[in-house]
Structure formats: C-alpha cells, structure tokens
Design a protein around this motif. Sequence first.
Motif, mmCIF file in Angstrom:
data_model
loop_
_atom_site.group_PDB
_atom_site.id
_atom_site.type_symbol
_atom_site.label_atom_id
_atom_site.label_comp_id
_atom_site.label_asym_id
_atom_site.label_seq_id
_atom_site.Cartn_x
_atom_site.Cartn_y
_atom_site.Cartn_z
ATOM 1 N N ASN A 78 0.947 -1.136 -0.118
ATOM 2 C CA ASN A 78 0.032 0.026 0.058
ATOM 3 C C ASN A 78 1.034 1.394 -0.063
ATOM 4 O OD1 ASN A 78 -1.315 2.364 1.788
ATOM 5 N ND2 ASN A 78 -2.947 1.221 0.794
ATOM 6 N N GLN A 88 -4.041 7.132 -1.891
ATOM 7 C CA GLN A 88 -3.286 5.941 -1.751
ATOM 8 C C GLN A 88 -3.795 5.155 -2.967
ATOM 9 O OE1 GLN A 88 -4.759 3.640 1.575
ATOM 10 N NE2 GLN A 88 -6.556 4.041 1.234
ATOM 11 N N GLU A 129 -2.602 0.694 -4.514
ATOM 12 C CA GLU A 129 -1.791 -0.584 -4.058
ATOM 13 C C GLU A 129 -1.270 -1.273 -5.123
ATOM 14 O OE1 GLU A 129 -4.153 -2.219 -0.171
ATOM 15 O OE2 GLU A 129 -4.714 -3.051 -2.176
#
Length: 127
Positions: free
Chosen positions: A109, A121, A123
């Motif tokens: 992450n 964010q 991933e």
Amino acid sequence: MYKRLFSKVVLSMFLGSFLFLSCSDDDGPSAPTISLSTNEIEVTAEEEFTVSVSYSMDAQPGTIQITKILDGTPNGTPELVPVTSSSGTYSFKTSVSVEDSDSGIVKFNFTILDDAGNSAQTELVVL
C-alpha cells in the motif's frame, strides 16, 4: 432627484455586496495524487523488482508511506519516504520472501500524506 439618487445608492450597495459575497475563502491545497507504473506484478519468490511511484501535491513537505500487507494484514514497520518537491517519481525496489509468498496474497500500500493533512493511496498486488 431624490428618487434617482436613492436608486444609485441602492444599486451601489447591491453591487458592493455582490462583489463582497462572491469572493470565497481559499479552500487550501488540493489533495495529492499518487500512481504506480503498474498495479500488478508477477514475480517469483526472492526475485527483486522495481516499481515507479509518481506523485504530485500542493502542500509540501510530505511523506510516502509504504506498507507491506500479507493476506489482508499490515506486516512490519511501514517504510517512510520524505517528499520535498511538488511532483516527482520514486523508484520502489524490493523482493518478496518465500515465507511472504507462502502466506497468501502479498500487497504493498502506497499512501502519500502532505503537510496540510491531505492524503491519497494506491496498491500494488504481487502475484
């Protein structure tokens, strides 16, 4: 004459209040952005790989926090990368151990945090 003067005063007050109310406060810096050169990578255990992390933000300085996630659970201490420019690219180089790959789904992450408290964010899934 008074009617005309009164009309001008009312019109001036209206225009003045319109200009005053149309000026908004500064909403502050916009949220940062973060993206990866790929969101999925297939590697074998112990094979080193590199992913480019691109970012941009208005409020500096900031930090990119990288957290390894094993089968849905954060694992270990997050890596903190200081960011001092408004945009750029960071090369994230790592490998996945045999133990990590045996534990299930491995993800990383990437969260960018700016000085104003905004974040974004994304991933990376390791197959």
